[in-house]
Design a protein around this motif. Structure first.
Motif, PDB file in Angstrom:
ATOM      1  N   MET A 148       0.811  -1.217   0.000  1.00  0.00           N
ATOM      2  CA  MET A 148       0.000   0.000   0.000  1.00  0.00           C
ATOM      3  C   MET A 148       0.845   1.267   0.000  1.00  0.00           C
ATOM      4  O   MET A 148       0.419   2.306  -0.493  1.00  0.00           O
ATOM      5  CB  MET A 148      -0.957  -0.005   1.193  1.00  0.00           C
ATOM      6  CG  MET A 148      -2.047  -1.058   1.087  1.00  0.00           C
ATOM      7  SD  MET A 148      -3.101  -1.151   2.569  1.00  0.00           S
ATOM      8  CE  MET A 148      -3.990   0.417   2.454  1.00  0.00           C
ATOM      9  N   GLY A 149       2.049   1.181   0.534  1.00  0.00           N
ATOM     10  CA  GLY A 149       2.920   2.343   0.531  1.00  0.00           C
ATOM     11  C   GLY A 149       3.381   2.758  -0.851  1.00  0.00           C
ATOM     12  O   GLY A 149       3.810   3.900  -1.058  1.00  0.00           O
ATOM     13  N   LEU A 150       3.281   1.834  -1.822  1.00  0.00           N
ATOM     14  CA  LEU A 150       3.659   2.130  -3.205  1.00  0.00           C
ATOM     15  C   LEU A 150       2.451   2.381  -4.096  1.00  0.00           C
ATOM     16  O   LEU A 150       2.599   2.589  -5.304  1.00  0.00           O
ATOM     17  CB  LEU A 150       4.479   0.979  -3.793  1.00  0.00           C
ATOM     18  CG  LEU A 150       5.803   0.651  -3.093  1.00  0.00           C
ATOM     19  CD1 LEU A 150       6.495  -0.519  -3.789  1.00  0.00           C
ATOM     20  CD2 LEU A 150       6.720   1.871  -3.054  1.00  0.00           C
ATOM     21  N   GLY A 151       1.258   2.356  -3.520  1.00  0.00           N
ATOM     22  CA  GLY A 151       0.046   2.483  -4.310  1.00  0.00           C
ATOM     23  C   GLY A 151      -0.221   3.902  -4.786  1.00  0.00           C
ATOM     24  O   GLY A 151       0.465   4.858  -4.424  1.00  0.00           O
ATOM     25  N   SER A 152      -1.242   4.033  -5.605  1.00  0.00           N
ATOM     26  CA  SER A 152      -1.733   5.351  -5.990  1.00  0.00           C
ATOM     27  C   SER A 152      -2.781   5.795  -4.978  1.00  0.00           C
ATOM     28  O   SER A 152      -3.276   5.008  -4.176  1.00  0.00           O
ATOM     29  CB  SER A 152      -2.343   5.314  -7.393  1.00  0.00           C
ATOM     30  OG  SER A 152      -3.541   4.535  -7.390  1.00  0.00           O
ATOM     31  N   ALA A 153      -3.115   7.086  -5.017  1.00  0.00           N
ATOM     32  CA  ALA A 153      -4.130   7.621  -4.122  1.00  0.00           C
ATOM     33  C   ALA A 153      -5.071   8.514  -4.918  1.00  0.00           C
ATOM     34  O   ALA A 153      -4.615   9.367  -5.699  1.00  0.00           O
ATOM     35  CB  ALA A 153      -3.501   8.410  -2.977  1.00  0.00           C
TER      36      ALA A 153
END
Length: 591
Positions: A520-525
């Motif tokens: 999740m730390g590398l995901g988009s937002a």
């Protein structure tokens, strides 16, 4: 019960995903250990390196990626180790260099990286350099390593300028020269025993490049840089009439500053610099960090990092510290300082992503540390008031239940956002601030230099509880603790929460496991259509689109319905019987 209305930006992409092979630090969760207060191996009441090493498996099981150790260097401890007398050795109260080597190797064996604190703005007055400066006298090369100046007025009896100390009182101290006469003044933005270096002197830069190499050779993976925005002072050391505080809401932001004087207004107009205090955030700091980045990049082992403690506003100026040739991370203190209100939180998140993305850096989220009131207590205070610098028994007390409820929700929001995050020791237990500490135990120089007007930071530094029915709550083998533990801490002990469904510790473990597994730390937002009004709702999506997680916090009075088909995987508190999200509760849900 109502469902909120989306705002106009509800479909806006906030932040694009990082590639799956991004460096470790872009999505790392890093756990801050305050060595004096984490684990005591020998019963003297002060935490130490062997105590830390023995309990490192706890952090592996918690699910963090790295640890950051607050200072463990040789120090007279006038500011709990942030007054460094020897940057290349361990204070005996904490252990030895061999203990540090064992800690680093043990951490690496458990899959944990290690960051150490670097304190480059000032040394201890017990540092050999400063003792040599006092002995050598005015005009000497030894004094040129620090900021010594002649005083103003007849006989030089007035300080060189009007700068105060962050800890209270004047920012200058006059020395007595070898012949017994009153002499020059030296600058100390913090305590009298913490003289500021003069970073215009190349010797200072060379020394710290060598210190970086020393610790890299011992295997550390990075450095948290103390007061990273303070190393360079404006030429001429001009007077300043606004606030300079770092540790409460009246910091150095333009919005918080008092109106500048006529002279300062003229200087601002000429330079276009804005009303920044002359001791903070000067452009010259960036050359220092470019050199440091080059030092780290030249090391045999890759991906060693620098993280800035820089209390800088606006966010566009903070982002300068994490340009591609400078630091890797900078704490997002704007997020930490944001009140528990949906609109300001959305604004902070939006601005943080925008400014950091502009320079290609991750956002580094944080809610608590060793300098601020713990967020389990801070969020239980009146949210219309500024953040206090400590809480004592004779001041407004937090609502403990409300504070913890909000803290759990805030943590879910933080850990659900792309980027890196820092966790302060004990927050995974829901520890509140110690607010009933008798004043005679307080050690923070802020408390003493302001004669108690500022309570200071002792309340967030109390030794943490491990075992409810053990001496010092399992902190060490004796009852001794360097700061007293509140009676309430027993209920928060690790042994009272481990394996207990719904406990704050198990919530953190579950969140961190999912965050790591889903990257999740590398995901988009992106904003979800529910985001607006009293709701913060972000969709964290994997780069390949295979996973979409709704991160939603309800800060309003009415419960909020989740989208049709959403499956809740984590909740910071109980949901309503109909599955709606109550006030001050956060959820992660698969879409």
């Amino acid at each position: 019960m109502t469902q909120t209305t989306p705002d106009a930006t509800s479909t806006e992409l906030l932040h694009a995903a990082d590639p799956a092979d991004a460096p470790w630090w872009r999505d790392a969760v890093i756990y801050q250990i305050y060595p004096r207060s984490w684990a005591d191996s020998d019963g003297d009441g002060i935490g130490d390196l062997p105590g830390i090493t023995a309990r490192l498996p706890y952090l592996r099981d918690l699910g963090v990626d790295a640890i950051w150790l607050s200072p463990f260097y040789v120090s007279p401890m006038n500011d709990a180790g942030y007054d460094v007398a020897d940057y290349r050795d361990i204070d005996p109260v904490f252990g030895s260099l061999s203990d540090a080597d064992l800690l680093i190797s043990t951490a690496h064996g458990l899959g944990l990286k290690v960051l150490v604190d670097l304190v480059p703005n000032h040394s201890s007055s017990e540092h050999e350099w400063f003792k040599a400066a006092l002995a050598a006298g005015p005009g000497s090369p030894e004094r040129a390593r620090y900021i010594f100046r002649e005083g103003k007025g007849p006989g030089g009896e007035e300080p060189p300028n009007n700068w105060p100390s962050v800890f209270g009182g004047e920012g200058w101290t006059r020395v007595t020269e070898a012949d017994g006469t009153p002499g020059e003044w030296y600058l100390h933005i913090f305590d009298t025993t913490q003289p500021d270096y003069d970073w215009n002197n190349p010797e200072v830069g060379d020394e710290f490049a060598s210190i970086l190499e020393f610790w890299c050779d011992r295997g550390v993976d990075g450095f948290r840089v103390d007061v990273a925005h303070g190393l360079v002072k404006e030429d001429g050391l001009p007077d300043w009439h606004g606030p300079i505080q770092l540790l409460d809401a009246s910091d150095m932001s333009a919005e918080a500053a008092l109106p500048p004087s006529h002279e300062e207004s003229a200087r601002i107009h000429e330079t276009g610099a804005g009303p920044r205090p002359p001791m903070w955030d000067q452009d010259g700091v960036h050359d220092i960090y470019r050199r440091w980045r080059a030092v780290l990049d030249a090391q045999p082992a890759p991906d060693r990092i620098l993280c800035a403690e820089a209390w800088v506003k606006p966010e566009s100026r903070l982002a300068k510290y994490v340009r591609s040739d400078e630091m890797h991370q900078a704490f997002n203190f704007d997020f930490l300082d944001t009140h528990w209100a949906a609109g300001p939180l959305r604004e902070s998140i939006t601005t943080s992503f925008r400014e950091n993305d502009n320079v290609g850096a991750p956002t580094t989220w944080v809610l608590s540390n060793h300098d601020v009131v713990r967020h389990a207590s801070r969020l239980g205070l009146d949210q219309s008031l500024p953040r206090p610098n400590g809480i004592s028994a004779d001041r407004a007390q937090p609502d403990a239940e409300l504070g913890l409820r909000r803290a759990r929700a805030a943590t879910m929001l933080m850990l659900g956002l792309p980027g890196s995050s820092y966790v302060y020791q004990g927050e995974e237990l829901g520890l509140p601030e110690s607010t009933d500490m008798p004043h005679e135990f307080r050690q923070d120089p802020t408390f003493h230099r302001t004669e108690g007007k500022e309570i200071g930071r002792d309340g967030c530094r109390v030794p943490i509880p491990w075992v409810r029915d053990a001496p010092s709550l399992g902190f060490g083998p004796s009852d001794a603790t360097w700061l007293p533990q509140p009676d309430s801490y027993g209920a928060y002990a690790v042994d009272q929460q481990a394996g207990v469904e719904g406990s704050t510790l198990e919530l953190y473990r579950s969140l961190l496991a999912t965050r790591r597994a889903d990257r999740m730390g590398l995901g988009s937002a992106s904003w979800h259509p529910l985001s607006g009004g009293d709701v913060v709702a972000v969709v964290n999506a994997s780069g390949d689109g295979a996973r979409q997680t709704l991160v939603l916090v309800n800060l309003g009075a009415d419960a909020v319905a989740l989208p049709e088909g959403a499956t809740v995987t984590h909740a910071s508190g109980p949901l309503a019987e109909d599955g709606m999200v109550p006030t001050d509760v956060a959820v992660w849900a698969r879409l």
